[in-house]
Design a protein around this motif. Structure first.
Motif, PDB file in Angstrom:
ATOM      1  N   GLU A 157      30.815  17.101 -57.606  1.00  0.00           N
ATOM      2  CA  GLU A 157      30.398  18.438 -57.106  1.00  0.00           C
ATOM      3  C   GLU A 157      29.327  18.442 -55.891  1.00  0.00           C
ATOM      4  O   GLU A 157      28.357  17.799 -56.006  1.00  0.00           O
ATOM      5  CB  GLU A 157      29.969  19.041 -58.235  1.00  0.00           C
ATOM      6  N   VAL A 158      29.948  19.146 -54.765  1.00  0.00           N
ATOM      7  CA  VAL A 158      28.767  19.327 -53.706  1.00  0.00           C
ATOM      8  C   VAL A 158      28.333  20.854 -53.548  1.00  0.00           C
ATOM      9  O   VAL A 158      29.282  21.585 -53.612  1.00  0.00           O
ATOM     10  CB  VAL A 158      29.553  18.839 -52.314  1.00  0.00           C
ATOM     11  N   ILE A 183      21.737  20.052 -48.871  1.00  0.00           N
ATOM     12  CA  ILE A 183      23.249  19.805 -49.540  1.00  0.00           C
ATOM     13  C   ILE A 183      22.773  18.907 -50.541  1.00  0.00           C
ATOM     14  O   ILE A 183      22.078  17.804 -50.485  1.00  0.00           O
ATOM     15  CB  ILE A 183      24.054  18.904 -48.266  1.00  0.00           C
ATOM     16  N   GLU A 184      23.612  19.080 -51.755  1.00  0.00           N
ATOM     17  CA  GLU A 184      23.327  18.295 -52.762  1.00  0.00           C
ATOM     18  C   GLU A 184      24.586  17.825 -53.445  1.00  0.00           C
ATOM     19  O   GLU A 184      25.741  18.597 -53.607  1.00  0.00           O
ATOM     20  CB  GLU A 184      22.520  19.137 -54.022  1.00  0.00           C
ATOM     21  N   ALA A 185      24.533  16.538 -53.714  1.00  0.00           N
ATOM     22  CA  ALA A 185      25.949  16.050 -54.451  1.00  0.00           C
ATOM     23  C   ALA A 185      25.618  15.282 -55.702  1.00  0.00           C
ATOM     24  O   ALA A 185      24.724  14.716 -55.795  1.00  0.00           O
ATOM     25  CB  ALA A 185      26.679  14.909 -53.519  1.00  0.00           C
ATOM     26  N   SER A 186      26.428  15.717 -56.732  1.00  0.00           N
ATOM     27  CA  SER A 186      26.132  14.993 -58.245  1.00  0.00           C
ATOM     28  C   SER A 186      27.417  14.918 -58.576  1.00  0.00           C
ATOM     29  O   SER A 186      28.558  15.544 -58.315  1.00  0.00           O
ATOM     30  CB  SER A 186      25.350  16.000 -59.013  1.00  0.00           C
ATOM     31  N   TRP A 193      22.150  13.156 -54.985  1.00  0.00           N
ATOM     32  CA  TRP A 193      21.965  12.928 -53.565  1.00  0.00           C
ATOM     33  C   TRP A 193      21.686  14.264 -53.196  1.00  0.00           C
ATOM     34  O   TRP A 193      22.245  15.138 -53.404  1.00  0.00           O
ATOM     35  CB  TRP A 193      23.174  12.401 -53.211  1.00  0.00           C
ATOM     36  N   THR A 194      20.501  14.211 -52.217  1.00  0.00           N
ATOM     37  CA  THR A 194      20.107  15.550 -51.609  1.00  0.00           C
ATOM     38  C   THR A 194      19.792  15.408 -50.420  1.00  0.00           C
ATOM     39  O   THR A 194      18.974  14.267 -50.040  1.00  0.00           O
ATOM     40  CB  THR A 194      18.881  16.266 -52.323  1.00  0.00           C
ATOM     41  N   ALA A 195      20.149  16.110 -49.350  1.00  0.00           N
ATOM     42  CA  ALA A 195      19.817  15.764 -47.868  1.00  0.00           C
ATOM     43  C   ALA A 195      19.512  17.207 -47.297  1.00  0.00           C
ATOM     44  O   ALA A 195      20.176  18.316 -47.644  1.00  0.00           O
ATOM     45  CB  ALA A 195      20.613  14.990 -47.224  1.00  0.00           C
TER      46      ALA A 195
END
Length: 333
Positions: A157-158, A183-186, A193-195
């Motif tokens: 999920e982004v 932006i967060e991906a899990s 992951w966060t950027a």
């Protein structure tokens, strides 16, 4: 008595009267239901009227802020006014406000929404005006492309700013307002992951690549607990070393204090002043001994915690009890 003889004894007149009574009861029920619905609708209408009044007040206040050259303060008023009462007029002025503060993507979207709505109502003049504004804003709309390298990750999920970005948007330049975007991906079993990505104004384009997510700690893994126990071991042992250092300093201070009594003593025979000095030195020495014992026990406890940190079964517990002249360490494994 069976139902058939009873039916035979009922005359046509009685049957008609019975049906009439049932009909009156149904009419009464329907009237009651209608009255309830009317009251509910009246209450809902009153609530909507209050919302509309609040929306009008906010709309006017926002207009005054625009006239005063404060669009950044006006936009939230327009937003809340639109939330209370969805008006095409409010949406148009909100789009205009967004354009003033540089939120071109939001302005473009609202101008297009206004054009679509007024087209449905047949107002060609307002539709043309809204489309002209949208066309003027479109070249200034910035875009962000989110590229997902490992799109096949199960449950991936982004999100952008907490809002999901569907797979259909991955790799596509999407209109966004200029500024910083998070932006967060899990995914299950993976580390989140966060950027942050900065998107410039004036139609700038930016690209962010979401790298494959790292594996997270397995559920029930003792490694996390072991790492925490090792950290506790270092803290406990370090505190013990500091405590031993303090005890050593106290011991030297006691020794120095004892030496001060030499001027008032002849061997073990001292006058009152010498006895007071020696008593003070002995008291300090006792404190130093206790503190030294506590420090040693803390060092020992830290060692125990470190040695048992990798045990996946039963955890270790260490108890520290100060005693006269030292400390007692109690442990279980």
């Amino acid at each position: 008595m069976s139902s058939e003889p009873l039916a035979e004894t009922m005359t046509p007149q009685q049957t008609t009267k019975s049906r009439a009574r049932r009909g009156r009861r149904w009419v009464a029920c329907l009237c009651a239901i209608g009255a309830g619905l009317t009251a509910a609708l009246a209450g809902g209408g009153a609530a909507r009227a209050e919302d509309k009044a609040g929306a009008v007040a906010l709309f006017r206040e926002a207009g005054e802020l625009i006239d005063a050259g404060q669009p950044a303060r006006a936009c939230p008023r327009y937003e809340e006014s639109l939330r209370l009462y969805d008006s095409i007029n409010t949406r148009y002025f909100l789009a205009d406000c967004y354009e003033r503060i540089g939120k071109m993507a939001s302005a473009w979207a609202h101008f297009l929404e206004v054009a679509a709505r007024v087209r449905a109502s047949g107002d060609r003049e307002k539709e043309a005006r809204a489309r002209e504004r949208a066309a003027a804003v479109q070249p200034k709309v910035s875009r962000l492309t989110v590229v997902v390298e490992d799109a096949s990750t199960p449950g991936l999920e982004v999100k952008r700013g907490g809002t999901p970005i569907g797979p259909g948007q991955w790799g596509v330049p999407m209109p966004v307002d200029a500024g910083t975007h998070v932006i967060e991906a899990s995914a299950p079993g993976k580390r989140t992951w966060t950027a942050r990505v900065e998107v410039g104004p004036g139609g700038a384009t930016s690209t962010l690549v979401v790298r494959p997510l790292e594996d997270g700690p397995a559920s029930g893994d003792a490694g996390g607990a072991g790492a925490g126990r090792r950290t506790l071991a270092l803290v406990t042992g370090g505190a013990g070393i500091v405590t031993v250092g303090v005890a050593t300093a106290l011991g030297f201070a006691a020794r120095s204090r004892f030496d001060e009594s030499s001027a008032f003593c002849n061997g073990d025979r001292c006058d009152r002043r010498g006895m007071d000095i020696r008593d003070s030195a002995v008291a300090r020495a006792n404190v130093a001994t206790v503190v030294f014992g506590v420090g040693l026990a803390a060092i020992a406890g830290g060692g125990v915690l470190w040695l048992t940190a990798t045990s996946p079964t039963k955890g270790a517990s260490v108890g520290l009890t100060p005693t006269v002249g030292g400390a007692l360490v109690r442990g279980s494994f």
